[in-house]
Design a protein around this motif. Structure first.
Motif, mmCIF file in Angstrom:
data_model
loop_
_atom_site.group_PDB
_atom_site.id
_atom_site.type_symbol
_atom_site.label_atom_id
_atom_site.label_comp_id
_atom_site.label_asym_id
_atom_site.label_seq_id
_atom_site.Cartn_x
_atom_site.Cartn_y
_atom_site.Cartn_z
ATOM 1 N N ARG A 26 2.514 58.669 -8.072
ATOM 2 C CA ARG A 26 2.156 57.321 -8.534
ATOM 3 C C ARG A 26 3.116 56.829 -9.611
ATOM 4 N NH1 ARG A 26 -2.934 58.929 -7.057
ATOM 5 N NH2 ARG A 26 -3.585 59.998 -8.950
ATOM 6 N N LEU A 27 3.567 57.765 -10.434
ATOM 7 C CA LEU A 27 4.450 57.425 -11.544
ATOM 8 C C LEU A 27 5.908 57.315 -11.115
ATOM 9 C CD1 LEU A 27 4.232 57.042 -14.653
ATOM 10 C CD2 LEU A 27 4.791 59.470 -14.870
ATOM 11 N N ARG A 28 6.389 58.250 -10.326
ATOM 12 C CA ARG A 28 7.814 58.359 -10.010
ATOM 13 C C ARG A 28 8.166 58.198 -8.536
ATOM 14 N NH1 ARG A 28 10.208 61.797 -14.352
ATOM 15 N NH2 ARG A 28 9.285 60.810 -16.177
ATOM 16 N N GLY A 29 7.179 58.114 -7.669
ATOM 17 C CA GLY A 29 7.454 58.064 -6.241
ATOM 18 C C GLY A 29 7.628 59.470 -5.683
ATOM 19 N N GLY B 247 4.351 64.149 -17.880
ATOM 20 C CA GLY B 247 3.063 64.010 -18.540
ATOM 21 C C GLY B 247 1.888 63.876 -17.587
ATOM 22 N N VAL B 248 2.011 64.492 -16.404
ATOM 23 C CA VAL B 248 0.935 64.424 -15.411
ATOM 24 C C VAL B 248 0.487 65.835 -15.036
ATOM 25 C CG1 VAL B 248 1.681 62.190 -14.503
ATOM 26 C CG2 VAL B 248 2.561 64.296 -13.477
ATOM 27 N N ASP B 249 -0.689 65.901 -14.407
ATOM 28 C CA ASP B 249 -1.273 67.200 -14.075
ATOM 29 C C ASP B 249 -1.094 67.633 -12.634
ATOM 30 O OD1 ASP B 249 -2.302 67.631 -16.642
ATOM 31 O OD2 ASP B 249 -4.055 66.398 -16.194
ATOM 32 N N ASN B 250 -0.727 66.707 -11.738
ATOM 33 C CA ASN B 250 -0.638 67.074 -10.323
ATOM 34 C C ASN B 250 0.348 66.179 -9.590
ATOM 35 O OD1 ASN B 250 -2.102 64.675 -9.310
ATOM 36 N ND2 ASN B 250 -3.811 65.588 -10.424
#
Length: 170
Positions: free
Chosen positions: A37-40, A28-31
């Motif tokens: 930041r979300l998953r490392g 659910g991210v664009d870049n």
């Protein structure tokens, strides 16, 4: 590298671009920065694809498969951490049907020493940039950089690292 092998690697890079795009979508991210930041950074380091004498890769690319993958990398690669460095003795790629579709997304151009005829034929630098190449990029280690897609007035003179064969092997 034989052209067939290089095209096979390029096909793999295209598949990696698609895989990364799917991972971003699934998270659910664009870049890539948001993904990290979300998953490392696990499983998605930045990749740099370096192709020297890229014209050989595009010659006889009758179905534009290699050109299509390169265009996808230039258009979508940055968002997934996949970067492209094309190197050559000349900018033009004969046989490439839609050259602007590829090069419009490559904003940084570096020119080293070239012949006068080659400089005169450059469309990738404005007139002032071509003049700067003629006067500045006359010796090893001297270069002209335009990091604004060849835009007028954006070319600057610079110096790059140069190592002789003896220095490089030491």
């Amino acid at each position: 590298t034989p052209v067939d092998l290089a095209r096979g690697v390029l096909t793999d890079v295209g598949a990696e671009l698609s895989r990364r795009d799917t991972l971003l979508l699934g998270a659910g991210v664009d870049n890539i920065a948001d993904y990290w930041r979300l998953r490392g950074k696990q499983g998605m380091p930045r990749l740099i694809v370096v192709i020297d004498e890229y014209q050989a890769l595009l010659a006889d690319d009758r179905r534009d498969e290699a050109a299509g993958i390169l265009q996808r990398i230039t258009a979508q690669g940055r968002k997934v951490g996949l970067h492209l460095l094309l190197a050559s003795q000349r900018f033009q790629a004969s046989g490439l049907l839609n050259q602007s579709a590829l090069f419009d997304n490559i904003t940084t151009r570096i020119s080293l020493r070239q012949t006068t005829d080659a400089i005169d034929g450059l469309d990738e630098f404005d007139r002032a940039g071509r003049d700067l190449i003629r006067t500045h990029a006359t010796a090893r280690g001297k270069a002209v950089l335009n990091s604004h897609g060849g835009a007028e007035g954006a070319s600057v003179a610079g110096t790059i690292a140069f190592a002789s064969l003896d220095e490089a092997s030491a």
